[in-house]
Design a protein around this motif. Structure first.
Motif, PDB file in Angstrom:
ATOM      1  N   PRO A  84     -13.236  10.364 -60.895  1.00 11.11           N
ATOM      2  CA  PRO A  84     -14.198  11.025 -60.011  1.00 11.11           C
ATOM      3  C   PRO A  84     -14.197  10.399 -58.628  1.00 11.11           C
ATOM      4  O   PRO A  84     -13.917   9.207 -58.457  1.00 11.11           O
ATOM      5  CB  PRO A  84     -15.536  10.802 -60.734  1.00 11.11           C
ATOM      6  N   ALA A  85     -14.505  11.195 -57.604  1.00 12.60           N
ATOM      7  CA  ALA A  85     -14.566  10.689 -56.237  1.00 12.60           C
ATOM      8  C   ALA A  85     -15.725   9.703 -56.109  1.00 12.60           C
ATOM      9  O   ALA A  85     -16.797   9.931 -56.675  1.00 12.60           O
ATOM     10  CB  ALA A  85     -14.752  11.849 -55.266  1.00 12.60           C
ATOM     11  N   PRO A  86     -15.512   8.590 -55.379  1.00 14.71           N
ATOM     12  CA  PRO A  86     -16.584   7.596 -55.249  1.00 14.71           C
ATOM     13  C   PRO A  86     -17.761   8.149 -54.443  1.00 14.71           C
ATOM     14  O   PRO A  86     -17.579   8.870 -53.466  1.00 14.71           O
ATOM     15  CB  PRO A  86     -15.903   6.443 -54.520  1.00 14.71           C
ATOM     16  N   THR A  87     -18.946   7.791 -54.835  1.00 15.34           N
ATOM     17  CA  THR A  87     -20.156   8.164 -54.120  1.00 15.34           C
ATOM     18  C   THR A  87     -20.411   7.142 -53.011  1.00 15.34           C
ATOM     19  O   THR A  87     -19.832   6.042 -53.029  1.00 15.34           O
ATOM     20  CB  THR A  87     -21.354   8.203 -55.069  1.00 15.34           C
ATOM     21  N   PRO A  88     -21.275   7.444 -52.039  1.00 17.98           N
ATOM     22  CA  PRO A  88     -21.624   6.439 -51.018  1.00 17.98           C
ATOM     23  C   PRO A  88     -22.139   5.126 -51.614  1.00 17.98           C
ATOM     24  O   PRO A  88     -21.834   4.041 -51.109  1.00 17.98           O
ATOM     25  CB  PRO A  88     -22.700   7.141 -50.191  1.00 17.98           C
ATOM     26  N   LEU A  89     -22.900   5.221 -52.699  1.00 19.41           N
ATOM     27  CA  LEU A  89     -23.397   4.010 -53.343  1.00 19.41           C
ATOM     28  C   LEU A  89     -22.246   3.196 -53.923  1.00 19.41           C
ATOM     29  O   LEU A  89     -22.237   1.962 -53.856  1.00 19.41           O
ATOM     30  CB  LEU A  89     -24.399   4.371 -54.433  1.00 19.41           C
ATOM     31  N   ASP A  90     -21.228   3.890 -54.498  1.00 19.65           N
ATOM     32  CA  ASP A  90     -20.055   3.196 -55.011  1.00 19.65           C
ATOM     33  C   ASP A  90     -19.338   2.430 -53.897  1.00 19.65           C
ATOM     34  O   ASP A  90     -18.870   1.295 -54.080  1.00 19.65           O
ATOM     35  CB  ASP A  90     -19.086   4.171 -55.674  1.00 19.65           C
ATOM     36  N   VAL A  91     -19.237   3.069 -52.711  1.00 21.99           N
ATOM     37  CA  VAL A  91     -18.559   2.434 -51.578  1.00 21.99           C
ATOM     38  C   VAL A  91     -19.319   1.192 -51.140  1.00 21.99           C
ATOM     39  O   VAL A  91     -18.728   0.139 -50.859  1.00 21.99           O
ATOM     40  CB  VAL A  91     -18.431   3.437 -50.412  1.00 21.99           C
ATOM     41  N   ARG A 118     -21.311  -0.706 -52.953  1.00 20.93           N
ATOM     42  CA  ARG A 118     -21.158  -1.758 -53.955  1.00 20.93           C
ATOM     43  C   ARG A 118     -19.790  -2.416 -53.870  1.00 20.93           C
ATOM     44  O   ARG A 118     -19.656  -3.638 -54.027  1.00 20.93           O
ATOM     45  CB  ARG A 118     -21.385  -1.177 -55.343  1.00 20.93           C
ATOM     46  N   ALA A 119     -18.763  -1.617 -53.633  1.00 15.25           N
ATOM     47  CA  ALA A 119     -17.413  -2.178 -53.522  1.00 15.25           C
ATOM     48  C   ALA A 119     -17.309  -3.102 -52.313  1.00 15.25           C
ATOM     49  O   ALA A 119     -16.698  -4.180 -52.369  1.00 15.25           O
ATOM     50  CB  ALA A 119     -16.389  -1.045 -53.434  1.00 15.25           C
ATOM     51  N   ARG A 135     -16.704  -7.478 -52.023  1.00 20.14           N
ATOM     52  CA  ARG A 135     -15.622  -8.135 -51.276  1.00 20.14           C
ATOM     53  C   ARG A 135     -16.148  -9.092 -50.220  1.00 20.14           C
ATOM     54  O   ARG A 135     -15.392  -9.879 -49.666  1.00 20.14           O
ATOM     55  CB  ARG A 135     -14.735  -7.076 -50.611  1.00 20.14           C
ATOM     56  N   ARG A 136     -17.446  -9.053 -49.869  1.00 25.06           N
ATOM     57  CA  ARG A 136     -18.030  -9.909 -48.844  1.00 25.06           C
ATOM     58  C   ARG A 136     -18.188 -11.327 -49.391  1.00 25.06           C
ATOM     59  O   ARG A 136     -18.660 -11.515 -50.516  1.00 25.06           O
ATOM     60  CB  ARG A 136     -19.379  -9.342 -48.427  1.00 25.06           C
ATOM     61  N   PRO A 137     -17.799 -12.411 -48.597  1.00 22.65           N
ATOM     62  CA  PRO A 137     -17.949 -13.793 -49.088  1.00 22.65           C
ATOM     63  C   PRO A 137     -19.404 -14.139 -49.314  1.00 22.65           C
ATOM     64  O   PRO A 137     -20.287 -13.718 -48.563  1.00 22.65           O
ATOM     65  CB  PRO A 137     -17.337 -14.642 -47.972  1.00 22.65           C
TER      66      PRO A 137
END
Length: 289
Positions: free
Chosen positions: A249-256, A258-259, A263-265
């Motif tokens: 499924p295409a990622p939702t804005p919330l998925d983006v 969270r991803a 990745r943030r330190p």
């Protein structure tokens, strides 16, 4: 809905087109469900044959994998539960299950509406019960009128691999219920004499029930099947299209979000970061050696 919108729920690895060449799904459950959902009684024998009866026993269905012939599905309706059938329909063991399901869905609905619906006799020239109304869905999809022999009206699929016949004149009522010598015969294959599958309906079968089947047959949407279960009898006749595996499924804005956060330190604890302010005392001089 597009062809592949529900591909993750499809039972099969190919789409078969035209659908009249799809063959049976080899399970009767989808065609039994419409009746069972309306409270019809289910019984079975020790051979594996299944019998479904309307609450008043005026409509009866037999699913007969261990029957005496290839008539897998037999549905009869009665004015008198103890008398002879008023009409009867038969689907053999290779009819696409979706066509049988279309019929059982229609008879379940007609039964709820009462005897005037499921025992309505076809009458030529009427707006609602003219038998030739059942042919209209096929003609609308390009089926052609045919005259195979005297006393028979027929239409044939564009590929010539399916047909519907209506026999005129008087017929033997008992033969209509037990043989292919019925008022209506729907078939698919290279010829009506040796069809891949066939379905028959006797003289007084209501037009609305017949039309439910022809509408399903005429539907241009391909049917899903397992390739290994279909090639044995449709190879070279049908078009097989692989069913595309489901895409993620295409990622939702919330998925983006969270991803990105993952990745943030990580931030250092607040206590470990030295801070200076106007209230801070000056550092003491270090001792001299």
């Amino acid at each position: 809905m597009s062809l592949h919108d529900d591909r993750h729920t499809l039972d099969g690895d190919v789409f078969v087109s035209p659908r009249h060449l799809a063959g049976s799904t080899c399970t009767g459950d989808p065609a039994l469900v419409p009746l069972l959902d309306h409270g019809w009684d289910l019984q079975y024998d020790d051979l594996g044959n299944v019998y479904v009866n309307a609450p008043d026993r005026r409509v009866r269905l037999g699913y007969l994998p261990e029957g005496e012939d290839d008539g897998l599905w037999r549905i009869n309706a009665y004015k008198d539960p103890f008398g002879p059938p008023t009409w009867g329909v038969c689907f053999n063991d290779r009819v696409p299950t979706e066509f049988v399901q279309a019929f059982t869905t229609a008879i379940a609905t007609a039964y709820e509406q009462g005897p005037d619906t499921y025992l309505a006799r076809p009458v030529s020239g009427t707006d609602e019960h003219d038998p030739f109304l059942a042919v209209v869905p096929l003609l609308q999809q390009g089926w052609q009128i045919d005259r195979p022999r005297w006393g028979v009206f027929a239409v044939q699929a564009p590929d010539g691999l399916a047909g519907l016949e209506f026999t005129t004149g008087d017929l033997d009522p008992e033969a209509e219920l037990t043989t292919r010598d019925a008022r209506w015969q729907l078939w698919a294959g290279k010829s009506i004499d040796r069809p891949v599958w066939y379905a028959t309906a006797s003289t007084d079968t209501p037009v609305a029930l017949l039309t439910a089947v022809t509408q399903c047959v005429a539907d241009p949407t391909p049917l899903p099947r397992w390739r290994q279960e279909t090639l044995s009898y449709i190879e070279g006749m049908a078009q097989l299209t692989p069913i595309i595996p489901p895409q993620p499924p295409a990622p939702t804005p919330l998925d983006v979000q969270r991803a990105a956060a993952s990745r943030r330190p990580a931030a250092l604890p607040a206590a470990s970061v030295p801070r200076w302010s106007t209230t801070s005392r000056p550092a003491l001089p270090s001792p001299r050696r």
